[in-house]
Design a protein around this motif. Structure first.
Motif, mmCIF file in Angstrom:
data_model
loop_
_atom_site.group_PDB
_atom_site.id
_atom_site.type_symbol
_atom_site.label_atom_id
_atom_site.label_comp_id
_atom_site.label_asym_id
_atom_site.label_seq_id
_atom_site.Cartn_x
_atom_site.Cartn_y
_atom_site.Cartn_z
ATOM 1 N N ASP A 1 50.771 37.178 40.489
ATOM 2 C CA ASP A 1 49.871 36.744 39.649
ATOM 3 C C ASP A 1 50.186 35.664 38.923
ATOM 4 O O ASP A 1 51.501 35.578 38.191
ATOM 5 C CB ASP A 1 49.309 37.636 38.681
ATOM 6 N N ILE A 2 49.575 34.469 38.674
ATOM 7 C CA ILE A 2 49.928 33.263 38.195
ATOM 8 C C ILE A 2 50.047 33.347 36.616
ATOM 9 O O ILE A 2 50.938 32.652 36.137
ATOM 10 C CB ILE A 2 48.874 32.016 38.190
ATOM 11 N N ASP A 3 49.388 34.327 35.900
ATOM 12 C CA ASP A 3 49.589 34.636 34.555
ATOM 13 C C ASP A 3 51.079 35.500 34.260
ATOM 14 O O ASP A 3 51.241 35.866 33.023
ATOM 15 C CB ASP A 3 48.502 35.157 33.932
ATOM 16 N N ARG A 4 51.652 36.092 35.346
ATOM 17 C CA ARG A 4 53.009 36.991 35.310
ATOM 18 C C ARG A 4 53.965 36.389 36.046
ATOM 19 O O ARG A 4 55.098 36.821 35.649
ATOM 20 C CB ARG A 4 52.332 38.489 35.620
ATOM 21 N N GLN B 1 40.643 34.118 46.855
ATOM 22 C CA GLN B 1 39.405 33.701 46.198
ATOM 23 C C GLN B 1 39.162 34.233 44.761
ATOM 24 O O GLN B 1 38.204 33.899 44.227
ATOM 25 C CB GLN B 1 38.257 34.260 47.087
ATOM 26 N N GLU B 2 40.322 34.769 44.127
ATOM 27 C CA GLU B 2 40.101 35.256 42.872
ATOM 28 C C GLU B 2 40.355 34.375 41.936
ATOM 29 O O GLU B 2 41.289 33.565 41.674
ATOM 30 C CB GLU B 2 41.098 36.637 42.519
ATOM 31 N N ILE B 3 39.369 33.941 40.972
ATOM 32 C CA ILE B 3 39.160 32.804 40.122
ATOM 33 C C ILE B 3 39.256 33.313 38.656
ATOM 34 O O ILE B 3 38.168 34.333 38.575
ATOM 35 C CB ILE B 3 38.049 31.860 40.525
ATOM 36 N N ARG B 4 39.809 32.763 37.662
ATOM 37 C CA ARG B 4 39.732 33.013 36.457
ATOM 38 C C ARG B 4 39.075 31.723 35.527
ATOM 39 O O ARG B 4 39.489 30.478 36.126
ATOM 40 C CB ARG B 4 41.236 33.688 35.958
ATOM 41 N N VAL B 5 39.053 32.044 34.398
ATOM 42 C CA VAL B 5 38.606 30.794 33.569
ATOM 43 C C VAL B 5 39.350 30.916 32.325
ATOM 44 O O VAL B 5 39.424 31.930 31.714
ATOM 45 C CB VAL B 5 36.955 30.766 33.244
ATOM 46 N N ASP B 6 40.108 29.852 31.995
ATOM 47 C CA ASP B 6 41.052 29.791 30.734
ATOM 48 C C ASP B 6 40.191 29.333 29.478
ATOM 49 O O ASP B 6 39.165 28.870 29.795
ATOM 50 C CB ASP B 6 42.319 29.137 31.183
ATOM 51 N N GLU B 7 40.867 29.251 28.366
ATOM 52 C CA GLU B 7 40.218 28.799 27.301
ATOM 53 C C GLU B 7 39.748 27.596 27.078
ATOM 54 O O GLU B 7 38.705 27.153 26.285
ATOM 55 C CB GLU B 7 41.314 29.167 26.007
ATOM 56 N N GLY C 1 38.221 26.313 29.724
ATOM 57 C CA GLY C 1 37.245 26.298 30.546
ATOM 58 C C GLY C 1 37.760 25.831 32.129
ATOM 59 O O GLY C 1 36.878 25.777 32.811
ATOM 60 N N ARG C 2 38.769 25.836 32.374
ATOM 61 C CA ARG C 2 39.307 25.363 33.617
ATOM 62 C C ARG C 2 39.233 26.695 34.565
ATOM 63 O O ARG C 2 39.820 27.929 34.167
ATOM 64 C CB ARG C 2 40.789 24.966 33.614
ATOM 65 N N HIS C 3 38.791 26.423 35.865
ATOM 66 C CA HIS C 3 38.786 27.562 36.828
ATOM 67 C C HIS C 3 40.068 27.260 37.480
ATOM 68 O O HIS C 3 40.363 26.382 38.015
ATOM 69 C CB HIS C 3 37.362 27.303 37.697
ATOM 70 N N TYR C 4 40.890 28.756 37.485
ATOM 71 C CA TYR C 4 42.100 28.428 38.208
ATOM 72 C C TYR C 4 42.454 29.652 39.182
ATOM 73 O O TYR C 4 41.583 30.778 38.963
ATOM 74 C CB TYR C 4 43.227 28.427 37.121
ATOM 75 N N ARG C 5 43.047 29.454 40.187
ATOM 76 C CA ARG C 5 43.293 30.741 40.944
ATOM 77 C C ARG C 5 44.374 31.578 40.507
ATOM 78 O O ARG C 5 45.270 31.240 39.883
ATOM 79 C CB ARG C 5 43.951 30.256 42.419
ATOM 80 N N MET D 1 56.121 30.248 40.931
ATOM 81 C CA MET D 1 55.107 29.342 41.102
ATOM 82 C C MET D 1 55.377 28.013 41.453
ATOM 83 O O MET D 1 54.712 27.277 42.242
ATOM 84 C CB MET D 1 54.414 29.097 39.532
ATOM 85 N N GLU D 2 56.581 27.370 41.205
ATOM 86 C CA GLU D 2 56.842 26.115 41.612
ATOM 87 C C GLU D 2 57.106 25.954 43.151
ATOM 88 O O GLU D 2 56.702 25.239 43.828
ATOM 89 C CB GLU D 2 58.389 25.757 41.032
ATOM 90 N N LYS D 3 57.537 27.350 43.784
ATOM 91 C CA LYS D 3 57.788 27.467 45.176
ATOM 92 C C LYS D 3 56.264 27.399 45.760
ATOM 93 O O LYS D 3 55.921 26.718 46.864
ATOM 94 C CB LYS D 3 58.354 28.457 45.602
ATOM 95 N N SER D 4 55.300 28.199 45.357
ATOM 96 C CA SER D 4 54.033 28.316 45.667
ATOM 97 C C SER D 4 53.425 26.840 45.442
ATOM 98 O O SER D 4 52.803 26.469 46.739
ATOM 99 C CB SER D 4 53.288 29.323 44.828
ATOM 100 N N PHE D 5 53.454 26.276 44.405
ATOM 101 C CA PHE D 5 52.719 24.935 44.387
ATOM 102 C C PHE D 5 53.370 23.759 45.489
ATOM 103 O O PHE D 5 52.583 23.214 45.981
ATOM 104 C CB PHE D 5 53.074 24.482 43.023
#
Length: 159
Positions: free
Chosen positions: A90-93, A59-65, A67-71, A99-103
């Protein structure tokens, strides 16, 4: 009989006594506890923590530059030494391979859910909806585009 089979048996008993119209799980719970058909099982606190932590991470959501809300946190399920593990990153690290496997795993979950939905709709249509079948569209491109448009031009809230 497995635990889940026991739960389904309780639900069937509840329906027999209370009718087959829709009911909440809470109504069934109250009924089952009152009749001594269900009691809490001992719980492994590490499993409870794992479920609760996984839900919190999901449920942890961030907002990028843009304006997209992403997990923020993503999971990959892997078998190691015969044990299934849920690995979080973490998607940003995370490395691209993670990430390919997760998606891909999330996409496969959507495909399995869509397949089961189709089987359910097909069964209903074949057995109870002669001449007026429920239509099911499994192409979600328009739905996703509509949500993107609402986010870009609407109130900015996504359900």
């Amino acid at each position: 009989m497995t635990y889940k089979e026991q739960l389904r048996k309780i639900w069937r008993q509840y329906e027999v006594e209370n009718g087959e119209e829709p009911h909440t799980v809470r109504e069934c719970f109250d009924w089952a506890v009152e009749r001594g058909l269900w009691a809490p099982r001992p719980q492994d606190i590490a499993k409870i923590f794992g479920r609760e932590m996984s839900e919190a991470l999901r449920q942890e959501i961030r907002v990028d530059e843009q304006g997209r809300h992403y997990r923020a946190k993503h999971c990959v399920r892997e078998n190691r030494g015969g044990v299934q593990l849920a690995l979080w990153n973490d998607i940003d690290r995370a490395p691209r391979s993670f990430m390919e496997k997760s998606f891909q795993q999330r996409r496969q979950g959507i495909v399995r859910d869509s397949y089961q939905l189709k089987m359910d709709v097909d069964h209903f249509n074949d057995s109870r909806s002669k001449g007026n079948p429920i239509q099911l569209i499994l192409n979600f491109e328009d739905d996703v585009a509509e949500i993107e448009a609402e986010k870009a031009y609407g109130d900015g809230e996504v359900a």
